[in-house]
Design a protein around this motif. Structure first.
Motif, short mmCIF file in Angstrom:
data_model
loop_
_atom_site.label_atom_id
_atom_site.label_comp_id
_atom_site.label_asym_id
_atom_site.label_seq_id
_atom_site.Cartn_x
_atom_site.Cartn_y
_atom_site.Cartn_z
N ARG A 38 8.38 -8.22 -11.30
CA ARG A 38 7.98 -7.23 -12.13
C ARG A 38 7.16 -6.43 -11.50
NH1 ARG A 38 8.48 -7.80 -17.63
NH2 ARG A 38 7.86 -5.68 -17.81
N TYR A 39 7.06 -5.02 -11.64
CA TYR A 39 6.11 -3.86 -11.01
C TYR A 39 4.91 -4.15 -12.00
CZ TYR A 39 10.24 -2.22 -8.43
OH TYR A 39 11.05 -2.11 -7.51
N LEU A 40 3.73 -3.91 -11.20
CA LEU A 40 2.50 -4.07 -12.15
C LEU A 40 1.77 -2.56 -11.91
CD1 LEU A 40 0.54 -5.62 -13.91
CD2 LEU A 40 -0.61 -6.36 -11.60
N GLY A 41 1.39 -1.97 -12.94
CA GLY A 41 0.46 -0.90 -12.90
C GLY A 41 -0.91 -1.37 -13.17
N VAL A 47 1.23 -1.98 -7.75
CA VAL A 47 1.50 -0.85 -7.23
C VAL A 47 0.49 0.22 -7.37
CG1 VAL A 47 4.01 -0.81 -7.80
CG2 VAL A 47 2.40 0.41 -9.44
N THR A 48 -0.70 -0.22 -7.67
CA THR A 48 -1.73 0.68 -7.74
C THR A 48 -2.49 1.01 -6.55
OG1 THR A 48 -3.39 -1.46 -8.35
CG2 THR A 48 -2.47 -0.14 -10.26
N ARG A 49 -2.25 0.23 -5.44
CA ARG A 49 -2.68 0.70 -4.21
C ARG A 49 -1.93 1.65 -3.24
NH1 ARG A 49 -6.99 -2.89 -2.34
NH2 ARG A 49 -7.01 -4.71 -3.84
N CYS A 50 -0.79 1.98 -3.95
CA CYS A 50 -0.01 3.07 -3.39
C CYS A 50 -0.48 4.51 -3.59
CB CYS A 50 1.51 2.69 -3.83
SG CYS A 50 2.24 0.95 -3.97
N GLN A 102 -11.96 4.59 -22.98
CA GLN A 102 -12.25 4.93 -21.54
C GLN A 102 -11.99 3.86 -20.62
OE1 GLN A 102 -12.96 8.20 -20.60
NE2 GLN A 102 -12.30 7.16 -18.62
N GLN A 103 -12.18 2.45 -20.93
CA GLN A 103 -12.01 1.18 -20.28
C GLN A 103 -10.38 1.34 -19.92
OE1 GLN A 103 -14.04 1.43 -22.85
NE2 GLN A 103 -15.36 -0.21 -22.91
N ILE A 104 -9.64 1.37 -20.99
CA ILE A 104 -8.12 1.37 -20.68
C ILE A 104 -7.95 2.74 -19.84
CG2 ILE A 104 -6.15 1.30 -21.79
CD1 ILE A 104 -7.75 -1.47 -21.95
N ARG A 105 -8.22 3.86 -20.37
CA ARG A 105 -7.85 5.09 -19.59
C ARG A 105 -8.08 4.95 -18.00
NH1 ARG A 105 -10.30 7.67 -24.09
NH2 ARG A 105 -11.84 8.59 -22.76
N ASN A 106 -9.32 4.16 -17.64
CA ASN A 106 -9.62 4.03 -16.22
C ASN A 106 -8.50 2.97 -15.59
OD1 ASN A 106 -11.70 5.94 -16.50
ND2 ASN A 106 -13.00 4.40 -16.66
N MET A 107 -7.99 2.26 -16.32
CA MET A 107 -6.98 1.27 -15.83
C MET A 107 -5.70 1.67 -15.64
SD MET A 107 -8.55 -1.98 -17.52
CE MET A 107 -7.65 -3.26 -16.91
N ALA A 108 -5.15 2.13 -16.86
CA ALA A 108 -3.58 2.12 -16.98
C ALA A 108 -3.13 3.42 -16.15
CB ALA A 108 -3.40 2.51 -18.54
N THR A 109 -2.08 3.26 -15.81
CA THR A 109 -1.14 4.27 -14.90
C THR A 109 -0.38 5.11 -15.87
OG1 THR A 109 0.52 2.77 -14.26
CG2 THR A 109 -1.36 2.97 -12.94
N LEU A 110 0.19 6.44 -15.44
CA LEU A 110 1.04 6.99 -16.02
C LEU A 110 2.53 6.28 -16.29
CD1 LEU A 110 0.61 10.49 -15.01
CD2 LEU A 110 -0.90 9.42 -16.64
N GLY A 111 2.90 5.86 -15.20
CA GLY A 111 4.04 5.13 -15.14
C GLY A 111 4.02 3.92 -15.86
N GLY A 112 3.07 3.10 -15.83
CA GLY A 112 3.15 1.74 -16.81
C GLY A 112 2.93 2.51 -18.17
N ASP A 142 0.83 -1.31 -0.09
CA ASP A 142 -0.20 -0.07 0.03
C ASP A 142 0.80 1.17 0.03
OD1 ASP A 142 1.01 -0.09 2.66
OD2 ASP A 142 -0.95 -0.15 3.59
N SER A 143 2.18 1.05 -0.27
CA SER A 143 3.05 2.30 -0.29
C SER A 143 4.23 2.10 -1.24
CB SER A 143 3.58 2.93 1.07
OG SER A 143 4.34 1.80 1.60
N ALA A 144 4.86 2.89 -1.56
CA ALA A 144 5.98 2.90 -2.16
C ALA A 144 7.06 2.25 -1.50
CB ALA A 144 6.61 4.30 -3.03
N ASN A 145 7.29 2.56 -0.26
CA ASN A 145 8.35 1.98 0.65
C ASN A 145 7.96 0.63 0.90
OD1 ASN A 145 9.61 4.61 1.19
ND2 ASN A 145 8.19 5.15 3.14
#
Length: 517
Positions: free
Chosen positions: A214-217, A239-242, A289-299, A196-199
């Motif tokens: 692997r990290y998952l967005g 990482v989406t709960r961070c 819109q479905q993908i935009r609601n899911m995909a993160t900037l970093g990913g 739940d955090s980057a740390n």
């Protein structure tokens, strides 16, 4: 240039079709360019030549067999654009611009057999072996078509392939087992965690140094590639709960976006839409819109190429997927591939849209790992393929993108993201341009230009920017700037059209940006 020396197959055993007369092609014979097993061939063929004869006689791919030569036995089955056909009844000229897969093209780059080939061996589903290549090609297609759900289905959809030795019981067992293996090969097991955090993410990473972690967005790229068995991580850290990766700070000198923000959240932000339209447009033009609601900037920044050879089966050599295996696109279907930044090892295009805007506006990427933190200019994040196309960024395996920073610029206000694609909605770019403009007294004071769909990484059009600064912006001067950029293009047989399209796209984007001043 390859020419057909004959339109008939070699002498065959008794009971098979006899060869026809050998006739060299005339000067007026049709020209045909076809991709066979990932390799492009330029052919001059007699109009009457069948695909079967061209494969066997001219390309020496004799795995495909000539049986009845009338489409009744299935021994000549091959795949054309992914669909099974009787090559003896397919005019070779009809395959111009198409992709053909034969039994020889199933072997993986490492020499391993296709799982269906192995199933036929394991179940002893052959005797003389003459019909076997056609049986296997039909079986693979049968599974991909969804026609291998029951034994009755398999019998029906394999009925176009005869076995004169009568090995039908074993063939049924092989197809049934091969279907199971083909489905089972789609994804491998992995462990999953969601700190739940980057740390906490980095602590988990420090505790597990396995190369397959692997990290998952949002997973819209990684999970997709896992289904294709292109990516096979042993562990995923979601990482989406961070919440500490989910922030937007729009300051006077710099805008900062947490890497966990979704594409949709940033695209729809009121200030982003009004004060930096190119950023908003590059996000909402990128996906549904479905993908935009899911995909993160970093990913999103780390999405991998859409090259069909990279995403295809191991039968297609691809240096990104299997280093050292080769690049099928160089002599294959390369319509969507790069004009800039390619090498003799890879010409795959970077697929993203957001990255093109970030490249134009001098963005910076903030990274963290168990070893510390650092920042990288966005234009240095992605690598050109060189001789290591499987290494796509400057990131170390344990580094996590935590934020994107964009210096404020007057050119943001009149910015635009112009994208040209095969269909209007949510397709990957053939050519795109991110442009920002600042003018004073009728002259260009500052201009920012990023190009997408044409390079192996996000591309900054420095020559065009240099040409335009200090000049009046007219359609003529805009076109001159665009022509400067594409003068350095290195086109391939099927993507040459992108030069003219790119010039038009950039010219239009510059004029659209001017209209927003």
């Amino acid at each position: 240039m390859v020419t057909t020396a004959s339109v008939a197959g070699p002498a065959l055993t008794a009971g098979c079709a006899a060869p026809g007369p050998a006739t060299p092609p005339s000067a007026s014979a049709p020209r045909c360019e076809v991709v066979v097993n990932g390799r492009r061939h330029a052919l001059r063929i007699e109009a009457r030549a069948s695909l079967l004869d061209v494969l066997r006689e001219d390309l020496q791919l004799t795995g495909t067999k000539k049986g009845c030569d009338h489409g009744q036995c299935g021994a000549c089955t091959v795949h054309v654009d992914g669909r099974r056909v009787a090559s003896c009844l397919t005019l070779a000229a009809k395959c111009d611009g198409r992709e053909v897969r034969t039994i020889e093209g199933l072997e993986r780059a490492d020499g391993a057999l296709h799982v269906m080939q192995q199933a036929f061996i394991d179940h002893d589903a052959l005797q003389c072996g003459y019909c076997t290549p056609g049986q296997i090609m039909a079986a693979i297609a049968c599974v991909r078509e969804g026609h291998a759900q029951t034994d009755d289905q398999i019998r029906e959809y394999m009925s176009g392939n005869l076995c004169r030795c009568g090995a039908y019981v074993a063939i049924l067992e092989a197809v049934r087992d091969g279907a199971r293996r083909m489905k089972g090969a789609s994804m491998r097991d992995f462990s999953y965690g969601s700190p739940d955090s980057a740390n906490a993410v980095l602590a988990r990473r420090a505790a597990d140094e396995a190369p397959g972690l692997r990290y998952l967005g949002g997973g819209t790229t990684l999970f997709d590639l896992m289904k294709l068995n292109v990516e096979a991580p042993t562990a995923l850290i979601d990482v989406t709960r961070c919440q500490d990766l989910r922030s937007i700070e729009l300051g006077r000198t710099e805008w900062r976006f947490g890497a966990g923000m979704t594409m949709g959240e940033v695209a729809d932000h009121e200030r982003v839409r009004s004060e930096f339209p190119a950023l908003s447009e590059s996000l909402w033009k990128a996906a549904s819109q479905q993908i935009r609601n899911m995909a993160t900037l970093g990913g999103n920044l780390l999405q991998r190429t859409r090259c069909a050879y990279f995403r295809g089966t191991p039968a297609y050599p691809c240096n990104k997927r299997e280093p050292g295996s080769g690049c099928s696109a160089l002599e294959g279907a390369n319509r969507g591939h790069a004009l800039f930044g390619g090498s003799s090892h890879c010409i795959a295009t970077y697929p993203g849209d957001l990255a093109i805007t970030l490249a134009a506006f001098d963005a910076v990427v903030d990274l963290r790992s168990p070893r510390g933190a650092r920042s990288v200019p966005f234009l240095e994040l992605h690598r050109e393929p060189g001789d290591t196309p499987h290494i796509e960024t400057q990131l170390a395996p344990d580094e996590l993108i935590v934020a994107l920073r964009i210096p404020r610029s007057p050119a943001m206000k009149a910015s635009v993201y112009h994208k040209v694609r095969d269909r209007e909605s949510y397709a990957f770019a053939l050519v795109s341009a991110a442009v920002g403009l600042q003018m004073t007294a009728g002259q260009v004071l500052d201009v920012r230009i990023g190009l997408g769909g044409v390079a192996t990484r996000p591309w900054r059009a420095v020559a065009a920017e240099r040409h335009l600064r200090g000049r009046a912006l007219t359609r003529e001067s805009a076109r001159q700037a665009a022509e400067l950029v594409f003068a350095d293009a290195r086109p391939l047989p099927y993507n040459r059209f992108k030069i003219a399209l790119g010039i038009d796209t950039l010219t239009d984007a510059l004029m659209q940006s001017k209209e927003r001043l």
